[in-house]
Design a protein around this motif. Sequence first.
Motif, short mmCIF file in Angstrom:
data_model
loop_
_atom_site.label_atom_id
_atom_site.label_comp_id
_atom_site.label_asym_id
_atom_site.label_seq_id
_atom_site.Cartn_x
_atom_site.Cartn_y
_atom_site.Cartn_z
N ASP A 105 -82.18 9.48 -28.46
CA ASP A 105 -82.99 8.08 -28.76
C ASP A 105 -82.73 7.38 -27.42
O ASP A 105 -81.89 7.09 -27.08
CB ASP A 105 -82.31 7.51 -29.94
N ALA A 106 -83.94 6.68 -27.40
CA ALA A 106 -84.19 5.80 -26.17
C ALA A 106 -83.28 4.49 -26.51
O ALA A 106 -83.04 4.01 -27.85
CB ALA A 106 -85.62 5.42 -26.02
N TRP A 107 -82.94 3.93 -25.23
CA TRP A 107 -82.40 2.52 -25.61
C TRP A 107 -83.43 1.62 -26.12
O TRP A 107 -84.80 1.79 -25.88
CB TRP A 107 -81.88 1.84 -24.34
N PRO A 108 -82.88 0.56 -26.94
CA PRO A 108 -83.97 -0.58 -27.14
C PRO A 108 -85.16 -0.92 -26.45
O PRO A 108 -86.15 -1.41 -26.77
CB PRO A 108 -83.30 -1.50 -27.87
N ASP A 109 -84.68 -1.24 -25.05
CA ASP A 109 -85.63 -1.80 -24.23
C ASP A 109 -86.72 -0.95 -23.54
O ASP A 109 -87.71 -1.38 -22.84
CB ASP A 109 -84.91 -2.64 -23.02
N VAL A 110 -86.51 0.29 -23.66
CA VAL A 110 -87.32 1.25 -22.85
C VAL A 110 -88.98 1.33 -23.20
O VAL A 110 -89.51 1.49 -22.28
CB VAL A 110 -86.68 2.81 -22.99
N GLU A 111 -89.15 1.53 -24.43
CA GLU A 111 -90.56 1.71 -24.89
C GLU A 111 -91.51 0.39 -24.18
O GLU A 111 -92.36 0.60 -23.52
CB GLU A 111 -90.79 1.89 -26.20
N ALA A 112 -90.79 -0.86 -24.54
CA ALA A 112 -91.65 -1.88 -24.24
C ALA A 112 -91.75 -1.88 -22.58
O ALA A 112 -92.64 -2.49 -21.78
CB ALA A 112 -91.07 -3.28 -24.83
N GLY A 113 -90.26 -1.66 -21.98
CA GLY A 113 -90.46 -1.93 -20.51
C GLY A 113 -91.30 -0.75 -19.76
O GLY A 113 -91.93 -1.22 -18.90
N LEU A 114 -91.37 0.49 -20.36
CA LEU A 114 -92.41 1.36 -19.80
C LEU A 114 -93.67 1.02 -19.91
O LEU A 114 -94.57 1.13 -19.00
CB LEU A 114 -92.13 2.70 -20.24
N THR A 115 -94.16 0.46 -21.07
CA THR A 115 -95.43 -0.12 -21.27
C THR A 115 -95.63 -1.02 -20.20
O THR A 115 -96.86 -1.17 -19.72
CB THR A 115 -95.48 -0.52 -22.93
N ALA A 116 -95.05 -1.98 -20.06
CA ALA A 116 -95.06 -3.15 -19.03
C ALA A 116 -95.45 -2.50 -17.59
O ALA A 116 -96.30 -2.81 -16.94
CB ALA A 116 -94.22 -4.06 -19.32
N LEU A 117 -94.50 -1.72 -17.30
CA LEU A 117 -94.41 -1.12 -15.88
C LEU A 117 -95.58 -0.27 -15.92
O LEU A 117 -96.44 -0.16 -14.66
CB LEU A 117 -93.35 -0.36 -15.76
N ARG A 118 -96.32 0.54 -16.70
CA ARG A 118 -97.35 1.57 -16.75
C ARG A 118 -98.66 0.68 -16.21
O ARG A 118 -99.59 1.26 -15.91
CB ARG A 118 -97.52 2.15 -17.78
N ARG A 119 -98.63 -0.54 -16.64
CA ARG A 119 -99.76 -1.43 -16.27
C ARG A 119 -100.27 -1.44 -14.81
O ARG A 119 -101.29 -1.65 -14.34
CB ARG A 119 -99.94 -2.76 -16.97
N HIS A 120 -98.97 -1.27 -13.77
CA HIS A 120 -99.19 -1.42 -12.51
C HIS A 120 -98.82 -0.17 -11.67
O HIS A 120 -99.12 -0.27 -10.51
CB HIS A 120 -98.52 -2.63 -12.13
N TYR A 121 -97.91 0.66 -12.37
CA TYR A 121 -97.47 1.92 -11.39
C TYR A 121 -97.66 3.06 -12.14
O TYR A 121 -97.72 3.31 -13.39
CB TYR A 121 -95.93 1.39 -11.51
#
Length: 236
Positions: free
Chosen positions: A107-123
């Motif tokens: 299981d992912a840490w709680p911040d990971v899905e939202a964090g990756l989604t935000a980062l994927r917009r630019h990288y």
Amino acid sequence: MSSNLTVKALIFDVFGTLVDWRGSIAREARQALQPLGIDTDWPAFADAWRGEYQGAMEEVRSGRLPFSKLDRLHRRNLDIVLERLGFGAEVDEATRVKLNLAWHRLDAWPDVEAGLTALRRHYLLAPCSNGNISLMVDLARRNGWHWDAILGAELARDYKPKATVYLHACAALDLKREQVMMVAAHSSDLAAAAAAGLRTAHIARPDEAGPGHGEAAPTVAVDITASDLRDLASQL
């Protein structure tokens, strides 16, 4: 981090940085072994299994063993731990096969899905893990991650922190080393990536290996220090 730095891709350590391996493996081991009448300290079981991780990979890094996918090394390590704890005769082959795939169900840490989604917009985003490709695919599907590529040990045919793993990742993306940032919760991983010419970001996971047993801050120089992936996205 330099204001004129142009990072185009982020590559991620996975075990510990993105997923809670200890809690997940403790749960999976209990579910697999309790029906066989086995009871033990399940977090300690997870620690023991993980404790064989570096030694098994060092056999490959040193050339004493040919490259093997991490699934095979995990199975070797599981058999070692079951024998050490005195459970070897009680655990059948089918149970061992199923339990070994517990690493595909972390299981992912709680911040990971939202964090990756935000980062994927630019990288561009990709794992750069010692885990094999099928393992990374299963973790992504389980946790709702969307990668642009899956990089790491299986591509390089060697294990971190060997420089070739980071350099193969950069080459696969057709990027210069300084255009790629390694993101990890482990200073040793980041030190090796920096030595190979990559940029680095440290993610705090102070409870990775149990309460108070993880890195709250890096012990080496890094480009960015972040409390979690959402914080990393804000800083970048």
